[in-house]
Design a protein around this motif. Structure first.
Motif, mmCIF file in Angstrom:
data_model
loop_
_atom_site.group_PDB
_atom_site.id
_atom_site.type_symbol
_atom_site.label_atom_id
_atom_site.label_comp_id
_atom_site.label_asym_id
_atom_site.label_seq_id
_atom_site.Cartn_x
_atom_site.Cartn_y
_atom_site.Cartn_z
ATOM 1 N N VAL A 36 1.059 -1.179 -0.075
ATOM 2 C CA VAL A 36 -0.064 -0.135 0.094
ATOM 3 C C VAL A 36 1.169 1.260 0.007
ATOM 4 C CG1 VAL A 36 -1.818 1.193 1.319
ATOM 5 C CG2 VAL A 36 -1.986 -1.106 1.299
ATOM 6 N N ALA A 37 0.562 2.113 -0.982
ATOM 7 C CA ALA A 37 1.154 3.331 -1.071
ATOM 8 C C ALA A 37 0.654 4.655 -0.252
ATOM 9 C CB ALA A 37 1.679 4.005 -2.374
ATOM 10 N N ILE A 38 1.190 5.301 0.764
ATOM 11 C CA ILE A 38 0.423 6.269 1.555
ATOM 12 C C ILE A 38 1.201 7.394 1.223
ATOM 13 C CG2 ILE A 38 -0.495 6.758 3.732
ATOM 14 C CD1 ILE A 38 0.381 3.840 4.569
ATOM 15 N N ASP A 39 0.172 8.688 1.208
ATOM 16 C CA ASP A 39 0.738 9.958 1.251
ATOM 17 C C ASP A 39 0.677 10.205 2.991
ATOM 18 O OD1 ASP A 39 1.200 12.693 1.422
ATOM 19 O OD2 ASP A 39 0.019 13.250 -0.433
ATOM 20 N N ARG A 40 1.854 10.444 3.551
ATOM 21 C CA ARG A 40 1.864 10.770 4.906
ATOM 22 C C ARG A 40 1.324 12.131 5.320
ATOM 23 N NH1 ARG A 40 7.298 8.108 7.189
ATOM 24 N NH2 ARG A 40 8.343 9.460 5.751
ATOM 25 N N SER A 41 1.609 13.012 4.420
ATOM 26 C CA SER A 41 1.098 14.406 4.768
ATOM 27 C C SER A 41 -0.410 14.573 4.932
ATOM 28 C CB SER A 41 1.906 15.443 3.931
ATOM 29 O OG SER A 41 1.404 15.063 2.490
ATOM 30 N N LYS A 42 -1.130 13.794 3.917
ATOM 31 C CA LYS A 42 -2.546 13.968 3.862
ATOM 32 C C LYS A 42 -3.173 12.568 4.653
ATOM 33 C CE LYS A 42 -2.405 16.415 -0.356
ATOM 34 N NZ LYS A 42 -2.410 16.338 -1.882
ATOM 35 N N ASN A 43 -2.483 11.661 4.861
ATOM 36 C CA ASN A 43 -2.921 10.316 5.410
ATOM 37 C C ASN A 43 -3.714 9.614 4.676
ATOM 38 O OD1 ASN A 43 -3.054 8.317 7.439
ATOM 39 N ND2 ASN A 43 -4.863 9.180 8.528
ATOM 40 N N LYS A 44 -3.486 9.729 3.281
ATOM 41 C CA LYS A 44 -4.346 9.310 2.080
ATOM 42 C C LYS A 44 -3.729 8.102 1.394
ATOM 43 C CE LYS A 44 -6.271 10.866 -2.158
ATOM 44 N NZ LYS A 44 -6.680 12.151 -2.954
ATOM 45 N N ARG A 53 3.620 -1.148 -5.405
ATOM 46 C CA ARG A 53 4.824 -2.090 -5.588
ATOM 47 C C ARG A 53 5.976 -1.239 -6.304
ATOM 48 N NH1 ARG A 53 8.278 -6.214 -7.538
ATOM 49 N NH2 ARG A 53 7.272 -5.894 -9.592
ATOM 50 N N GLN A 54 5.512 -0.647 -7.494
ATOM 51 C CA GLN A 54 6.426 0.160 -8.352
ATOM 52 C C GLN A 54 6.904 1.119 -7.739
ATOM 53 O OE1 GLN A 54 7.235 -1.151 -11.265
ATOM 54 N NE2 GLN A 54 6.123 -2.746 -11.378
ATOM 55 N N MET A 55 6.399 1.751 -6.690
ATOM 56 C CA MET A 55 6.890 2.775 -5.742
ATOM 57 C C MET A 55 7.971 2.528 -4.834
ATOM 58 S SD MET A 55 3.329 5.024 -5.162
ATOM 59 C CE MET A 55 2.128 5.318 -6.689
ATOM 60 N N ILE A 56 8.085 1.249 -4.522
ATOM 61 C CA ILE A 56 9.085 1.071 -3.387
ATOM 62 C C ILE A 56 10.496 1.476 -3.588
ATOM 63 C CG2 ILE A 56 10.140 -0.945 -2.337
ATOM 64 C CD1 ILE A 56 7.672 -2.618 -2.356
ATOM 65 N N GLY A 57 11.065 2.217 -2.862
ATOM 66 C CA GLY A 57 12.454 2.824 -2.976
ATOM 67 C C GLY A 57 12.334 4.071 -3.909
ATOM 68 N N PRO A 60 9.229 10.219 -2.950
ATOM 69 C CA PRO A 60 9.403 11.149 -2.196
ATOM 70 C C PRO A 60 9.161 11.069 -0.736
ATOM 71 C CG PRO A 60 7.353 11.936 -3.171
ATOM 72 C CD PRO A 60 7.866 10.634 -3.899
ATOM 73 N N GLY A 61 9.742 11.851 0.161
ATOM 74 C CA GLY A 61 9.515 11.670 1.729
ATOM 75 C C GLY A 61 8.384 11.776 2.120
ATOM 76 N N ASN A 62 7.297 12.480 1.447
ATOM 77 C CA ASN A 62 5.962 12.171 2.168
ATOM 78 C C ASN A 62 5.079 11.125 1.638
ATOM 79 O OD1 ASN A 62 5.986 13.470 -0.625
ATOM 80 N ND2 ASN A 62 3.812 13.892 -0.245
ATOM 81 N N ILE A 63 5.674 10.115 0.545
ATOM 82 C CA ILE A 63 4.998 9.037 0.152
ATOM 83 C C ILE A 63 5.790 7.947 0.701
ATOM 84 C CG2 ILE A 63 4.241 7.916 -1.759
ATOM 85 C CD1 ILE A 63 3.785 10.542 -3.396
ATOM 86 N N VAL A 64 4.973 7.072 1.476
ATOM 87 C CA VAL A 64 5.852 5.665 1.671
ATOM 88 C C VAL A 64 5.098 4.444 1.350
ATOM 89 C CG1 VAL A 64 4.514 5.697 3.995
ATOM 90 C CG2 VAL A 64 6.572 4.400 3.714
ATOM 91 N N ALA A 65 5.830 3.629 0.586
ATOM 92 C CA ALA A 65 5.150 2.266 0.226
ATOM 93 C C ALA A 65 5.325 1.213 1.373
ATOM 94 C CB ALA A 65 5.758 1.804 -0.989
ATOM 95 N N VAL A 66 4.250 0.898 2.075
ATOM 96 C CA VAL A 66 4.330 -0.208 3.163
ATOM 97 C C VAL A 66 3.679 -1.623 2.808
ATOM 98 C CG1 VAL A 66 4.322 1.601 4.741
ATOM 99 C CG2 VAL A 66 2.057 0.555 4.018
ATOM 100 N N ARG A 67 4.290 -2.564 3.346
ATOM 101 C CA ARG A 67 3.724 -3.906 3.364
ATOM 102 C C ARG A 67 3.080 -4.175 4.533
ATOM 103 N NH1 ARG A 67 8.478 -7.556 1.083
ATOM 104 N NH2 ARG A 67 6.703 -9.033 1.216
ATOM 105 N N PRO A 68 1.727 -4.094 4.731
ATOM 106 C CA PRO A 68 0.938 -4.139 6.119
ATOM 107 C C PRO A 68 1.045 -5.517 6.664
ATOM 108 C CG PRO A 68 -0.557 -4.139 4.160
ATOM 109 C CD PRO A 68 0.813 -3.917 3.420
ATOM 110 N N LEU A 69 1.647 -6.644 6.031
ATOM 111 C CA LEU A 69 1.973 -7.980 6.610
ATOM 112 C C LEU A 69 3.488 -8.479 6.790
ATOM 113 C CD1 LEU A 69 -1.010 -8.404 4.335
ATOM 114 C CD2 LEU A 69 -1.017 -10.252 6.391
#
Length: 346
Positions: A36-44, A53-57, A60-69
């Protein structure tokens, strides 16, 4: 608001690396990375699945790609719930339906808290009734084994987060072992080896490509090489090196040997009659991690028992998860069905 159609049964392989959805009479309708890719500044949430997955690595700083499992269990409950809702909706193509039965697979030694987290996340995603099934049992059903017979079967299911090993007979699990050594640990071992030997930092996707394209578990079975790019830890600049199959085998030796030792340990605890059946029928290897080149030969040499990689190895678990809804009277669920588990946890 959306609904499931009456009588729809759904099987879900809620994997650390990949989520698969199975619909009754449709088969596997969705297979996407559990990212899941999240915009942390907007919590969206910006993207889910392959797009995320294409966004992993690469974000930018405000967007993070996370694996919730992680390691086969939920590590981020809210993200898992949202991801699950998205995948079910996408798999069902937004058809109007209501109140399905949903079967979700879990690691064979998941705790009661971990089981309840899966049930709650699935119910909050829209399911009316939720059942849990252990991954090796689902894999056996998906591979076409008749586990209701009084014969011993051994399944080694290697996913992204866990390797589950089980001996089954008469619809139940006789001996089981789950270890948090699987596809993710393979990738981490490759990253660590290249960092230590070449002082080059590579990402998860590069490590996974090495594992798939030139990786091997057995010496001498593969003689390939592949150029890779990363960041030189000494100069801080981008760099390119050539990696061989033999180097990947060396990097994977520790996690692969741990899995083989666990298979051996389960065999030691298996009743003699069932052990004889396994000698005759062999060991079934399933899951995406089980596709590592030469892994079947490595386990075979460590145990002296023939190992077979299942057809549609990646989809075995989700197919068995979906099919098992028709076998509720034949399978021993060890109290993991929704009602008893919720009562026990509450």
């Amino acid at each position: 608001m959306w609904f499931w159609s009456m009588g729809t049964d759904i099987g879900i392989d809620l994997g650390t690396a990949t989520v698969l959805v199975y619909l009754k009479d449709k088969g596997v309708v969705l297979k996407e990375p559990s990212v899941v890719a999240i915009d942390r500044s907007k919590n969206k949430i910006l993207a889910v699945g392959e797009e995320a997955r294409q966004m992993i690595g690469r974000t930018p700083g405000n967007i993070v790609a996370v694996r919730p499992l992680r390691d086969g269990v939920i590590s981020d409950y809210d993200m898992t719930e949202k991801m699950l809702r998205y995948f079910i909706r996408k798999g069902c193509a937004k058809r109007k339906i209501s109140a399905p039965n949903v079967m979700v697979c879990i690691p064979s030694q998941a705790t009661e808290v971990e089981k309840k987290a899966v049930i709650d996340a699935t119910k909050n995603s829209g399911a009316k009734k939720v059942y849990l099934i252990e991954e090796p049992l689902a894999a056996a059903i998906g591979a076409g084994l008749d586990i209701s017979e009084p014969n011993g079967f051994m399944v080694v299911d290697i996913g992204g987060g866990t390797a589950d090993i089980a001996v089954m007979s008469l619809g139940g699990t006789v001996v089981r072992k789950s270890l948090k050594v699987a596809g993710d640990k393979f990738d981490e071992a490759i990253i660590r080896h290249i960092r230590n030997k070449y002082k080059l930092m590579i990402g998860e996707r590069t490590a996974e490509n090495l594992k798939i394209n030139i990786g091997s578990a057995c010496k001498g079975l593969r003689d390939l090489s592949m150029p890779i790019k990363g960041r030189n830890l000494i100069t801080g600049l981008p760099d390119t090196i050539e990696i061989t199959s033999e180097e990947i085998r060396e990097a994977l030796l520790e996690p692969v040997s741990l899995i083989a030792e666990s298979v051996h340990a389960v065999l030691e605890k298996t009743p003699p009659e069932l052990a004889a059946d396994i000698m005759d029928q062999g060991i079934l290897l399933t899951g995406g991690g089980g596709l590592l080149f030469g892994l079947d030969k490595y386990i075979e040499s460590a145990t002296g028992i023939k190992v077979k990689v299942a057809e549609d190895s990646v989809e075995c678990v989700v197919k068995g998860t979906g099919k098992s809804l028709k076998l509720l009277n034949k399978i021993e669920f060890d109290g993991d069905m929704e009602v008893s588990l919720v009562e026990k946890c509450n």
